[in-house]
Scaffold this active site. Structure first.
Site, PDB file in Angstrom:
ATOM      1  N   ASP A  61      -2.956   7.167   4.668  1.00  0.00           N
ATOM      2  CA  ASP A  61      -3.661   6.037   5.253  1.00  0.00           C
ATOM      3  C   ASP A  61      -2.678   5.405   6.226  1.00  0.00           C
ATOM      4  OD1 ASP A  61      -3.991   2.704   4.081  1.00  0.00           O
ATOM      5  OD2 ASP A  61      -5.379   3.673   5.464  1.00  0.00           O
ATOM      6  N   ASP A  64      -2.753   1.663   7.975  1.00  0.00           N
ATOM      7  CA  ASP A  64      -2.397   0.249   7.800  1.00  0.00           C
ATOM      8  C   ASP A  64      -2.060  -0.070   6.340  1.00  0.00           C
ATOM      9  OD1 ASP A  64      -4.947  -0.662  10.220  1.00  0.00           O
ATOM     10  OD2 ASP A  64      -2.870  -0.098  10.513  1.00  0.00           O
ATOM     11  N   TYR A  88      -6.541  -7.844  11.298  1.00  0.00           N
ATOM     12  CA  TYR A  88      -6.543  -6.498  11.905  1.00  0.00           C
ATOM     13  C   TYR A  88      -5.296  -6.306  12.769  1.00  0.00           C
ATOM     14  CZ  TYR A  88     -11.294  -6.450  10.201  1.00  0.00           C
ATOM     15  OH  TYR A  88     -12.389  -6.495   9.371  1.00  0.00           O
ATOM     16  N   GLN A  97     -10.768   2.250  11.235  1.00  0.00           N
ATOM     17  CA  GLN A  97     -10.471   1.339  12.342  1.00  0.00           C
ATOM     18  C   GLN A  97     -11.747   0.634  12.789  1.00  0.00           C
ATOM     19  OE1 GLN A  97      -7.518   0.336  13.420  1.00  0.00           O
ATOM     20  NE2 GLN A  97      -6.588   1.592  11.781  1.00  0.00           N
ATOM     21  N   CYS A 128     -21.797   5.719   8.719  1.00  0.00           N
ATOM     22  CA  CYS A 128     -21.153   6.965   9.184  1.00  0.00           C
ATOM     23  C   CYS A 128     -20.665   7.766   7.980  1.00  0.00           C
ATOM     24  CB  CYS A 128     -19.980   6.646  10.115  1.00  0.00           C
ATOM     25  SG  CYS A 128     -18.559   5.915   9.277  1.00  0.00           S
ATOM     26  N   LYS A 142     -13.826   5.542   5.071  1.00  0.00           N
ATOM     27  CA  LYS A 142     -13.439   5.544   3.638  1.00  0.00           C
ATOM     28  C   LYS A 142     -14.138   4.373   2.970  1.00  0.00           C
ATOM     29  CE  LYS A 142      -9.284   5.134   5.158  1.00  0.00           C
ATOM     30  NZ  LYS A 142      -7.831   4.867   5.265  1.00  0.00           N
ATOM     31  N   ASP A 190      -3.318   2.248   0.435  1.00  0.00           N
ATOM     32  CA  ASP A 190      -3.046   0.933  -0.183  1.00  0.00           C
ATOM     33  C   ASP A 190      -4.338   0.257  -0.634  1.00  0.00           C
ATOM     34  OD1 ASP A 190      -3.032  -1.541   2.426  1.00  0.00           O
ATOM     35  OD2 ASP A 190      -3.832   0.493   2.544  1.00  0.00           O
TER      36      ASP A 190
HETATM   37  O1  LIG Z   1      -5.794   0.958   5.967  1.00  0.00           O
HETATM   38  P1  LIG Z   1      -6.458   1.668   7.130  1.00  0.00           P
HETATM   39  O2  LIG Z   1      -7.665   2.507   6.706  1.00  0.00           O
HETATM   40  O3  LIG Z   1      -5.455   2.480   7.976  1.00  0.00           O
HETATM   41  O4  LIG Z   1      -7.005   0.514   8.142  1.00  0.00           O
HETATM   42  C1  LIG Z   1      -7.466  -0.731   7.630  1.00  0.00           C
HETATM   43  C2  LIG Z   1      -7.879  -1.523   8.865  1.00  0.00           C
HETATM   44  O5  LIG Z   1      -8.871  -0.831   9.563  1.00  0.00           O
HETATM   45  C3  LIG Z   1      -8.488  -2.863   8.533  1.00  0.00           C
HETATM   46  O6  LIG Z   1      -9.523  -2.662   7.573  1.00  0.00           O
HETATM   47  C4  LIG Z   1     -10.265  -3.872   7.375  1.00  0.00           C
HETATM   48  O7  LIG Z   1     -11.317  -3.612   6.445  1.00  0.00           O
HETATM   49  P2  LIG Z   1     -12.825  -3.450   7.001  1.00  0.00           P
HETATM   50  O8  LIG Z   1     -12.841  -2.181   7.872  1.00  0.00           O
HETATM   51  O9  LIG Z   1     -13.137  -4.691   7.814  1.00  0.00           O
HETATM   52  O10 LIG Z   1     -13.681  -3.300   5.742  1.00  0.00           O
HETATM   53  C5  LIG Z   1      -9.366  -4.978   6.811  1.00  0.00           C
HETATM   54  O11 LIG Z   1      -8.914  -4.577   5.519  1.00  0.00           O
HETATM   55  C6  LIG Z   1      -8.137  -5.183   7.715  1.00  0.00           C
HETATM   56  O12 LIG Z   1      -7.213  -6.036   7.088  1.00  0.00           O
HETATM   57  C7  LIG Z   1      -7.460  -3.851   8.010  1.00  0.00           C
HETATM   58  O13 LIG Z   1      -6.453  -4.050   9.004  1.00  0.00           O
HETATM   59 MG   LIG Z   2      -4.630   0.748   4.436  1.00  0.00          MG
HETATM   60 ZN   LIG Z   3     -16.927   6.441  10.780  1.00  0.00          ZN
END
Ligand SMILES: O=P(O)(O)OC[C@@H](O)[C@H]1O[C@@H](OP(=O)(O)O)[C@@H](O)[C@@H](O)[C@@H]1O
Ligand SMILES: [Mg+2]
Ligand SMILES: [Zn+2]
Length: 179
Positions: free
Chosen positions: A9, A11, A21, A54, A99, A103, A128
Protein backbone atom coordinates in the site's frame (compact mmCIF):
# COMPACT_ATOMS: atom_id res chain seq x y z
CA UNK A 1 12.21 -19.39 -10.69
CA UNK A 2 9.47 -18.17 -8.37
CA UNK A 3 9.26 -14.37 -8.42
CA UNK A 4 9.87 -12.82 -5.00
CA UNK A 5 6.97 -10.35 -5.14
CA UNK A 6 6.03 -7.94 -2.35
CA UNK A 7 3.03 -5.63 -2.76
CA UNK A 8 2.77 -2.41 -0.76
CA UNK A 9 0.00 0.00 0.00
CA UNK A 10 1.32 3.56 -0.43
CA UNK A 11 -0.05 6.13 2.00
CA UNK A 12 0.86 5.24 5.57
CA UNK A 13 3.30 2.54 4.45
CA UNK A 14 5.78 4.21 2.08
CA UNK A 15 4.98 7.83 2.88
CA UNK A 16 3.21 9.76 5.63
CA UNK A 17 -0.56 9.77 5.23
CA UNK A 18 -2.94 12.62 6.04
CA UNK A 19 -6.66 12.79 6.69
CA UNK A 20 -6.49 15.75 4.30
CA UNK A 21 -5.13 13.45 1.57
CA UNK A 22 -1.67 13.70 0.01
CA UNK A 23 -2.39 16.35 -2.61
CA UNK A 24 1.03 17.34 -3.98
CA UNK A 25 4.60 16.13 -4.38
CA UNK A 26 5.53 18.49 -1.54
CA UNK A 27 3.05 16.65 0.72
CA UNK A 28 4.41 13.28 -0.36
CA UNK A 29 7.06 12.65 2.33
CA UNK A 30 8.66 9.22 2.75
CA UNK A 31 8.36 7.58 6.15
CA UNK A 32 11.68 7.04 7.93
CA UNK A 33 13.50 4.05 6.44
CA UNK A 34 10.90 3.28 3.79
CA UNK A 35 12.97 4.27 0.75
CA UNK A 36 15.97 2.38 2.09
CA UNK A 37 13.78 -0.66 2.79
CA UNK A 38 12.43 -0.74 -0.76
CA UNK A 39 15.93 -0.28 -2.20
CA UNK A 40 17.36 -3.05 -0.01
CA UNK A 41 14.51 -5.41 -0.94
CA UNK A 42 14.93 -4.82 -4.65
CA UNK A 43 18.71 -5.23 -4.42
CA UNK A 44 18.05 -8.52 -2.64
CA UNK A 45 16.02 -9.71 -5.63
CA UNK A 46 12.52 -8.72 -4.54
CA UNK A 47 10.05 -7.15 -6.95
CA UNK A 48 8.24 -4.39 -5.03
CA UNK A 49 4.87 -3.35 -6.47
CA UNK A 50 2.35 -0.81 -5.15
CA UNK A 51 -1.46 -0.89 -4.93
CA UNK A 52 -2.97 2.38 -3.74
CA UNK A 53 -6.42 3.91 -3.42
CA UNK A 54 -6.37 7.47 -4.72
CA UNK A 55 -9.94 8.72 -4.33
CA UNK A 56 -8.47 12.22 -4.12
CA UNK A 57 -8.47 12.10 -7.93
CA UNK A 58 -12.24 11.53 -8.06
CA UNK A 59 -12.69 14.15 -5.35
CA UNK A 60 -10.75 16.69 -7.43
CA UNK A 61 -8.07 17.27 -4.81
CA UNK A 62 -5.23 16.61 -7.29
CA UNK A 63 -4.87 15.39 -10.88
CA UNK A 64 -3.21 12.42 -12.56
CA UNK A 65 -0.14 14.48 -13.50
CA UNK A 66 0.41 15.25 -9.82
CA UNK A 67 -0.10 11.60 -8.87
CA UNK A 68 2.39 10.54 -11.53
CA UNK A 69 4.87 13.14 -10.22
CA UNK A 70 4.60 11.61 -6.72
CA UNK A 71 5.37 8.19 -8.14
CA UNK A 72 8.26 9.55 -10.23
CA UNK A 73 9.67 10.95 -6.97
CA UNK A 74 9.32 7.57 -5.28
CA UNK A 75 11.10 5.87 -8.17
CA UNK A 76 13.89 8.48 -8.21
CA UNK A 77 14.53 8.23 -4.47
CA UNK A 78 14.71 4.43 -4.59
CA UNK A 79 16.95 4.55 -7.68
CA UNK A 80 19.33 6.91 -5.82
CA UNK A 81 19.83 4.01 -3.40
CA UNK A 82 20.44 1.52 -6.18
CA UNK A 83 17.00 -0.06 -6.06
CA UNK A 84 13.91 0.03 -8.23
CA UNK A 85 10.14 0.11 -7.81
CA UNK A 86 7.96 -2.25 -9.85
CA UNK A 87 4.44 -1.74 -11.09
CA UNK A 88 2.43 0.97 -9.33
CA UNK A 89 -1.34 0.49 -9.65
CA UNK A 90 -3.83 3.02 -8.34
CA UNK A 91 -7.60 3.31 -8.03
CA UNK A 92 -8.62 6.88 -8.99
CA UNK A 93 -12.28 6.29 -8.23
CA UNK A 94 -14.53 7.49 -5.45
CA UNK A 95 -16.08 5.16 -2.84
CA UNK A 96 -19.51 5.34 -4.54
CA UNK A 97 -18.43 4.51 -8.10
CA UNK A 98 -18.62 0.75 -7.65
CA UNK A 99 -15.29 0.10 -9.40
CA UNK A 100 -13.47 -3.21 -9.15
CA UNK A 101 -10.13 -1.74 -8.17
CA UNK A 102 -10.81 0.18 -4.96
CA UNK A 103 -9.60 -1.68 -1.87
CA UNK A 104 -10.95 -3.67 -0.03
CA UNK A 105 -11.70 -5.13 -3.43
CA UNK A 106 -8.67 -7.09 -4.69
CA UNK A 107 -8.73 -5.80 -8.28
CA UNK A 108 -5.38 -4.01 -8.06
CA UNK A 109 -3.72 -7.07 -6.54
CA UNK A 110 -5.07 -9.17 -9.42
CA UNK A 111 -3.72 -6.61 -11.92
CA UNK A 112 -0.27 -6.85 -10.36
CA UNK A 113 -0.35 -10.66 -10.31
CA UNK A 114 -1.37 -10.77 -13.99
CA UNK A 115 1.38 -8.30 -14.89
CA UNK A 116 4.02 -10.54 -13.33
CA UNK A 117 2.32 -13.84 -14.32
CA UNK A 118 2.23 -15.07 -10.73
CA UNK A 119 -0.37 -16.45 -8.34
CA UNK A 120 -1.34 -14.27 -5.41
CA UNK A 121 -1.57 -16.93 -2.73
CA UNK A 122 0.82 -16.20 0.12
CA UNK A 123 2.18 -13.04 -1.54
CA UNK A 124 2.61 -10.49 1.22
CA UNK A 125 0.45 -7.35 0.87
CA UNK A 126 1.50 -4.66 3.33
CA UNK A 127 -0.98 -2.00 4.40
CA UNK A 128 -2.01 0.33 7.20
CA UNK A 129 -5.79 0.13 6.73
CA UNK A 130 -8.31 -2.65 7.28
CA UNK A 131 -9.30 -2.43 3.61
CA UNK A 132 -5.75 -3.33 2.62
CA UNK A 133 -5.84 -6.45 4.78
CA UNK A 134 -9.29 -7.45 3.54
CA UNK A 135 -8.15 -7.07 -0.08
CA UNK A 136 -5.24 -9.39 0.64
CA UNK A 137 -7.48 -11.94 2.31
CA UNK A 138 -9.91 -11.89 -0.62
CA UNK A 139 -7.26 -13.35 -2.91
CA UNK A 140 -5.46 -15.61 -0.40
CA UNK A 141 -2.53 -13.22 -0.15
CA UNK A 142 -0.81 -12.73 3.20
CA UNK A 143 -2.24 -9.65 4.97
CA UNK A 144 0.54 -7.68 6.69
CA UNK A 145 -0.22 -4.69 8.90
CA UNK A 146 2.34 -1.97 9.61
CA UNK A 147 1.89 0.32 12.60
CA UNK A 148 2.80 3.45 10.61
CA UNK A 149 0.12 5.69 9.07
CA UNK A 150 -3.30 4.49 10.22
CA UNK A 151 -1.81 1.14 11.31
CA UNK A 152 -1.99 1.60 15.07
CA UNK A 153 -5.66 2.57 14.77
CA UNK A 154 -6.29 -0.40 12.45
CA UNK A 155 -4.59 -2.73 14.94
CA UNK A 156 -7.47 -2.07 17.34
CA UNK A 157 -10.00 -3.44 14.85
CA UNK A 158 -10.89 -7.07 14.10
CA UNK A 159 -8.18 -8.15 11.66
CA UNK A 160 -8.34 -10.97 9.11
CA UNK A 161 -7.18 -14.25 10.61
CA UNK A 162 -3.44 -14.72 10.16
CA UNK A 163 -2.61 -11.04 9.71
CA UNK A 164 1.07 -10.41 10.42
CA UNK A 165 2.00 -7.20 12.24
CA UNK A 166 5.25 -5.23 11.96
CA UNK A 167 6.33 -1.83 13.23
CA UNK A 168 7.20 -0.47 9.80
CA UNK A 169 8.46 -1.28 6.31
CA UNK A 170 12.06 -1.44 7.51
CA UNK A 171 11.14 -4.28 9.87
CA UNK A 172 9.43 -6.13 7.02
CA UNK A 173 12.49 -5.72 4.80
CA UNK A 174 14.72 -7.08 7.57
CA UNK A 175 12.43 -10.08 7.99
CA UNK A 176 12.24 -10.88 4.27
CA UNK A 177 15.90 -10.29 3.47
CA UNK A 178 17.36 -12.10 6.46
CA UNK A 179 14.98 -15.08 6.62
O1 LIG B 1 -3.37 4.06 1.76
P1 LIG B 1 -3.55 4.22 0.26
O2 LIG B 1 -4.51 3.19 -0.34
O3 LIG B 1 -2.20 4.26 -0.50
O4 LIG B 1 -4.20 5.69 0.02
C1 LIG B 1 -5.11 6.24 0.97
C2 LIG B 1 -5.49 7.60 0.39
O5 LIG B 1 -6.07 7.44 -0.86
C3 LIG B 1 -6.52 8.32 1.22
O6 LIG B 1 -7.61 7.44 1.45
C4 LIG B 1 -8.71 8.14 2.06
O7 LIG B 1 -9.79 7.23 2.22
P2 LIG B 1 -11.05 7.32 1.20
O8 LIG B 1 -10.51 6.94 -0.19
O9 LIG B 1 -11.55 8.75 1.24
O10 LIG B 1 -12.05 6.30 1.74
C5 LIG B 1 -8.31 8.69 3.43
O11 LIG B 1 -8.02 7.59 4.29
C6 LIG B 1 -7.04 9.56 3.31
O12 LIG B 1 -6.56 9.88 4.59
C7 LIG B 1 -5.96 8.83 2.54
O13 LIG B 1 -4.88 9.73 2.27
MG1 LIG C 1 -2.64 3.33 3.40
ZN1 LIG D 1 -11.19 1.97 -8.81
Amino acid sequence: MLLKLLILDRDGVINYDSDAYIKSVAEWIPLPGSIEAIAQLSKAGWTVAVATNQSGIARGYYDLATLDAMHARLRALVAEQGGKVGLIVYCPHGPDEGCDCRKPKPGMLKTIAAHYHVELNNVWFVGDSLGDLEAAKAVDSQPVLVKTGKGEKTQGKTLPVGTLIFDDLAAIAAELIHN
